[in-house]
Design a protein around this motif. Structure first.
Motif, mmCIF file in Angstrom:
data_model
loop_
_atom_site.group_PDB
_atom_site.id
_atom_site.type_symbol
_atom_site.label_atom_id
_atom_site.label_comp_id
_atom_site.label_asym_id
_atom_site.label_seq_id
_atom_site.Cartn_x
_atom_site.Cartn_y
_atom_site.Cartn_z
ATOM 1 N N ALA A 1 -6.047 -17.750 -9.276
ATOM 2 C CA ALA A 1 -7.302 -18.556 -9.684
ATOM 3 C C ALA A 1 -8.363 -17.957 -10.510
ATOM 4 C CB ALA A 1 -7.858 -19.229 -8.308
ATOM 5 N N GLY A 2 -7.920 -17.061 -11.349
ATOM 6 C CA GLY A 2 -8.715 -16.459 -12.425
ATOM 7 C C GLY A 2 -9.795 -15.470 -11.550
ATOM 8 N N LEU A 3 -9.458 -14.979 -10.464
ATOM 9 C CA LEU A 3 -10.313 -13.856 -9.708
ATOM 10 C C LEU A 3 -10.149 -12.705 -10.874
ATOM 11 C CD1 LEU A 3 -9.326 -13.911 -6.048
ATOM 12 C CD2 LEU A 3 -11.468 -14.572 -7.118
ATOM 13 N N ASP A 4 -11.055 -11.536 -10.635
ATOM 14 C CA ASP A 4 -11.127 -10.835 -11.253
ATOM 15 C C ASP A 4 -10.525 -9.422 -10.597
ATOM 16 O OD1 ASP A 4 -11.645 -8.312 -12.853
ATOM 17 O OD2 ASP A 4 -13.901 -8.218 -12.394
ATOM 18 N N LYS A 5 -8.972 -9.335 -10.694
ATOM 19 C CA LYS A 5 -8.067 -8.529 -9.878
ATOM 20 C C LYS A 5 -8.655 -7.226 -9.749
ATOM 21 C CE LYS A 5 -3.941 -9.050 -11.525
ATOM 22 N NZ LYS A 5 -2.289 -8.858 -11.567
ATOM 23 N N PRO A 6 -9.070 -6.412 -10.495
ATOM 24 C CA PRO A 6 -9.377 -5.161 -10.358
ATOM 25 C C PRO A 6 -10.660 -4.819 -9.345
ATOM 26 C CG PRO A 6 -9.070 -5.435 -12.733
ATOM 27 C CD PRO A 6 -9.148 -6.799 -12.090
ATOM 28 N N MET A 7 -11.515 -6.158 -9.354
ATOM 29 C CA MET A 7 -12.507 -5.861 -8.327
ATOM 30 C C MET A 7 -12.230 -6.563 -7.052
ATOM 31 S SD MET A 7 -14.823 -4.090 -10.146
ATOM 32 C CE MET A 7 -16.087 -4.548 -9.007
ATOM 33 N N ILE A 8 -11.027 -6.802 -6.820
ATOM 34 C CA ILE A 8 -10.666 -7.683 -5.546
ATOM 35 C C ILE A 8 -10.690 -6.397 -4.344
ATOM 36 C CG2 ILE A 8 -8.684 -8.460 -3.856
ATOM 37 C CD1 ILE A 8 -8.125 -9.898 -6.487
ATOM 38 N N VAL B 1 -9.749 -4.390 -0.938
ATOM 39 C CA VAL B 1 -8.772 -4.071 -0.002
ATOM 40 C C VAL B 1 -9.370 -2.784 0.749
ATOM 41 C CG1 VAL B 1 -6.458 -4.029 0.501
ATOM 42 C CG2 VAL B 1 -7.182 -5.388 -1.279
ATOM 43 N N GLY B 2 -9.344 -3.201 2.196
ATOM 44 C CA GLY B 2 -9.513 -1.915 3.070
ATOM 45 C C GLY B 2 -11.002 -1.376 2.890
ATOM 46 N N GLY B 3 -11.995 -2.123 2.089
ATOM 47 C CA GLY B 3 -13.336 -1.637 1.989
ATOM 48 C C GLY B 3 -13.532 -1.082 0.644
ATOM 49 N N ARG B 4 -12.507 -1.222 -0.389
ATOM 50 C CA ARG B 4 -13.069 -0.792 -1.722
ATOM 51 C C ARG B 4 -12.219 -1.690 -2.547
ATOM 52 N NH1 ARG B 4 -9.947 5.067 -2.721
ATOM 53 N NH2 ARG B 4 -7.766 4.557 -2.632
ATOM 54 N N THR B 5 -12.917 -1.793 -3.686
ATOM 55 C CA THR B 5 -11.782 -2.611 -5.039
ATOM 56 C C THR B 5 -10.744 -1.784 -5.320
ATOM 57 O OG1 THR B 5 -13.011 -1.392 -6.842
ATOM 58 C CG2 THR B 5 -14.094 -3.260 -5.695
ATOM 59 N N LEU B 6 -9.742 -2.598 -5.722
ATOM 60 C CA LEU B 6 -8.396 -2.146 -6.376
ATOM 61 C C LEU B 6 -8.781 -1.147 -7.541
ATOM 62 C CD1 LEU B 6 -6.321 -5.191 -6.549
ATOM 63 C CD2 LEU B 6 -6.396 -3.546 -4.809
ATOM 64 N N LEU C 1 -2.207 3.516 -16.232
ATOM 65 C CA LEU C 1 -2.107 2.871 -14.986
ATOM 66 C C LEU C 1 -2.850 1.347 -15.062
ATOM 67 C CD1 LEU C 1 -3.199 5.575 -12.573
ATOM 68 C CD2 LEU C 1 -0.921 4.902 -12.959
ATOM 69 N N ALA C 2 -2.050 0.343 -14.494
ATOM 70 C CA ALA C 2 -2.770 -0.704 -14.360
ATOM 71 C C ALA C 2 -3.873 -0.847 -13.198
ATOM 72 C CB ALA C 2 -1.650 -1.915 -13.652
ATOM 73 N N GLY C 3 -4.950 -1.658 -13.452
ATOM 74 C CA GLY C 3 -6.253 -1.498 -12.655
ATOM 75 C C GLY C 3 -5.944 -2.148 -11.290
ATOM 76 N N ASP C 4 -4.886 -2.796 -10.968
ATOM 77 C CA ASP C 4 -4.647 -3.563 -9.707
ATOM 78 C C ASP C 4 -3.600 -2.780 -8.716
ATOM 79 O OD1 ASP C 4 -2.364 -4.113 -11.341
ATOM 80 O OD2 ASP C 4 -2.280 -6.403 -10.609
#
Length: 199
Positions: free
Chosen positions: A27-34, A36-41, A101-104
């Protein structure tokens, strides 16, 4: 306390992290900034390439990442080959290796990058290969000179596997979870459940 061998271990290493893309399936989320576990990807991927110099992130600039060099592919949204070409413009001549590397990516670590570097040898690149034998084009360490020679004159819209597939590539079997990325809501739910289980 910092390890005294870490700077030497990164000598000649640059890093390019591809952190653009529209994340249509999220849904257009900024994937690298998601988170997980208390830090962004993106924080996790940058930790994996921490000793590299420079660390180049190709994508919209985000706050909270000191020491990172930001740049943007031309045209924006031009795809991974265009992003790689732009990132390579920022890699200095003295760099003999570049982690791409991919950012996600959720599962890559500093150990991943060390294994890829150790496997590179005389090859043009070393790539993680998942359990199904698929090369992970955005989880590797490359010779910058080989990447530059392989890039097409017009990189926008080109496919990485076609551009880089003719190079001499060392395949490195991925450890469990090492190639996991976040593409869909189900991926995100799985990642967050796994992070809670590890707490």
């Amino acid at each position: 306390m910092n390890s005294p061998v870490e700077p030497a271990a990164a000598e000649g290493l640059a890093a390019i992290v591809l952190a653009g893309g529209g994340a249509r399936r999220l849904a257009g989320l900024d994937k690298p900034m998601i988170e997980v576990g208390g830090r962004t990807l993106l924080h996790g991927v940058l930790a994996a390439v921490g000793p590299a110099d420079p660390v180049i992130v190709v994508g919209p600039e985000r706050a909270g990442f000191p020491g990172v060099r930001w740049t943007r592919e031309d045209p924006p949204g031009g795809g991974p080959v265009a992003a790689l070409a732009t990132g390579l413009e920022c890699v200095p001549p003295g760099a003999t290796e570049v982690a791409v590397l991919a950012g996600d990516l959720l599962g890559v670590t500093a150990s991943t990058v060390r294994r890829l570097r150790a496997a590179l040898g005389a090859g043009d690149g070393a790539l993680l290969v998942d359990e199904d034998g698929r090369r992970q084009w955005l989880a590797g360490v490359w010779r910058p000179v080989a990447l530059r020679a392989a890039l097409p004159a017009r990189p926008s819209g080109a496919a990485l596997r076609r551009v880089l597939g003719g190079l001499s590539i060392v395949e490195v079997p991925a450890l469990r979870g090492e190639t996991f990325d976040v593409d869909t809501p189900a991926d995100l739910d799985r990642a967050r459940r796994g992070a809670r289980a590890d707490d």
